[in-house]
Design a protein around this motif. Structure first.
Motif, short mmCIF file in Angstrom:
data_model
loop_
_atom_site.label_atom_id
_atom_site.label_comp_id
_atom_site.label_asym_id
_atom_site.label_seq_id
_atom_site.Cartn_x
_atom_site.Cartn_y
_atom_site.Cartn_z
N ASN A 50 0.38 -18.57 -50.24
CA ASN A 50 0.60 -19.61 -49.44
C ASN A 50 1.94 -19.29 -48.51
O ASN A 50 2.69 -18.57 -48.83
N ARG A 51 2.28 -20.38 -47.76
CA ARG A 51 3.57 -20.42 -47.29
C ARG A 51 4.74 -20.47 -48.07
O ARG A 51 5.61 -19.35 -48.04
N ARG A 117 -2.11 -17.36 -46.21
CA ARG A 117 -2.53 -18.28 -45.45
C ARG A 117 -1.40 -19.37 -45.26
O ARG A 117 -1.06 -20.09 -46.03
N MET A 118 -0.96 -19.74 -43.96
CA MET A 118 0.26 -20.52 -43.52
C MET A 118 -0.32 -21.97 -43.79
O MET A 118 0.73 -22.80 -43.66
N GLU A 122 -4.29 -20.73 -40.05
CA GLU A 122 -3.09 -19.60 -39.64
C GLU A 122 -2.84 -18.97 -40.69
O GLU A 122 -2.67 -19.21 -41.97
N PHE A 123 -2.88 -17.34 -40.55
CA PHE A 123 -2.65 -16.38 -41.49
C PHE A 123 -1.32 -15.65 -41.16
O PHE A 123 -1.15 -15.51 -39.89
N CYS A 124 -0.74 -14.94 -41.93
CA CYS A 124 0.30 -14.13 -42.03
C CYS A 124 0.19 -12.80 -42.66
O CYS A 124 -0.14 -13.01 -43.72
N ILE A 125 0.38 -11.70 -42.08
CA ILE A 125 0.41 -10.28 -42.82
C ILE A 125 2.02 -9.51 -42.74
O ILE A 125 2.14 -9.48 -41.48
N VAL A 126 2.69 -9.40 -43.83
CA VAL A 126 3.76 -8.71 -43.49
C VAL A 126 3.20 -7.09 -44.02
O VAL A 126 2.74 -6.80 -45.07
#
Length: 201
Positions: A50-51, A117-118, A122-126
């Motif tokens: 998560n965030r 999952r932010m 909304e999703f974020c991948i590093v």
């Protein structure tokens, strides 16, 4: 009281029993602590971080990348018209879509990538070790995977995402990187959605 201890000394068996109980209790506490940590940093629907987890992991990722001076890039995306999916098909269908997208993200991760999952859709991948071009390629593959997912009762092609891609500057903080990726994401929406857009350098 020392006098009582002298009168009733503990036998080796009793000491062993107390030690075993204490060890068992410590293991239970350690297990529970790990479970609580996992719950606090994992999105229950998708199984992704998560965030909060992203905020904790990003400094570690950046520190590792700084030693060999590797690039670090970030993909930020959200699902197009997700509110309409909830409105038209119900929240259960919406949850199923989020779970399906979580699986799609996992399918496209390398072992050392990190996804979260932010919130909402909304999703974020590093992507450690990935420059902007490599991250854009990953985002394009993921965009196609999202578009290809079928979650009943939605028709094929109903699920799409808009993607923003940014490469971290050497001293850039996570919040600044996210803002640049977010600006690229909104540019993707302005361009008609279901596209990948690079952040401005």
């Amino acid at each position: 009281d020392k006098g009582i201890l002298k009168m009733y000394p503990a036998s080796p068996d009793e000491i062993g029993t107390v030690t075993d109980i204490a060890r068992s209790m410590l293991l239970q506490v350690e297990t529970l602590t790990k479970q609580l940590k996992h719950q606090a940093t994992t999105d229950f629907l998708t199984g992704l971080g998560n965030r909060r987890a992203l905020m904790e992991q990003m400094p570690i990722i950046r520190a590792k990348a700084a030693r060999p001076e590797e690039a670090v890039s970030l993909i930020l995306f959200d699902l197009d018209h997700f509110k309409r999916i909830n409105d038209e098909y119900g929240h259960d269908a919406g949850d199923n879509v989020l779970m399906a997208i979580g699986e799609a993200v996992k399918d496209h991760l390398r072992p050392y990538d990190y996804a979260a999952r932010m919130g909402g859709e909304e999703f974020c991948i590093v992507l450690p070790g990935a420059d902007l071009a490599a991250a854009e390629s990953v985002a394009e593959r993921l965009r196609h995977a999202v578009e290809s997912r079928v979650v009943e009762p939605l028709p094929k092609g109903r699920i799409t995402g808009s993607f923003g891609v940014a490469q971290a500057r050497p001293t850039e903080r996570l919040q600044e990187l996210l803002l640049r990726a977010d600006a690229a994401l909104y540019s993707a929406k302005d361009q008609g959605r279901n596209v990948v857009v690079r952040a401005q350098p």
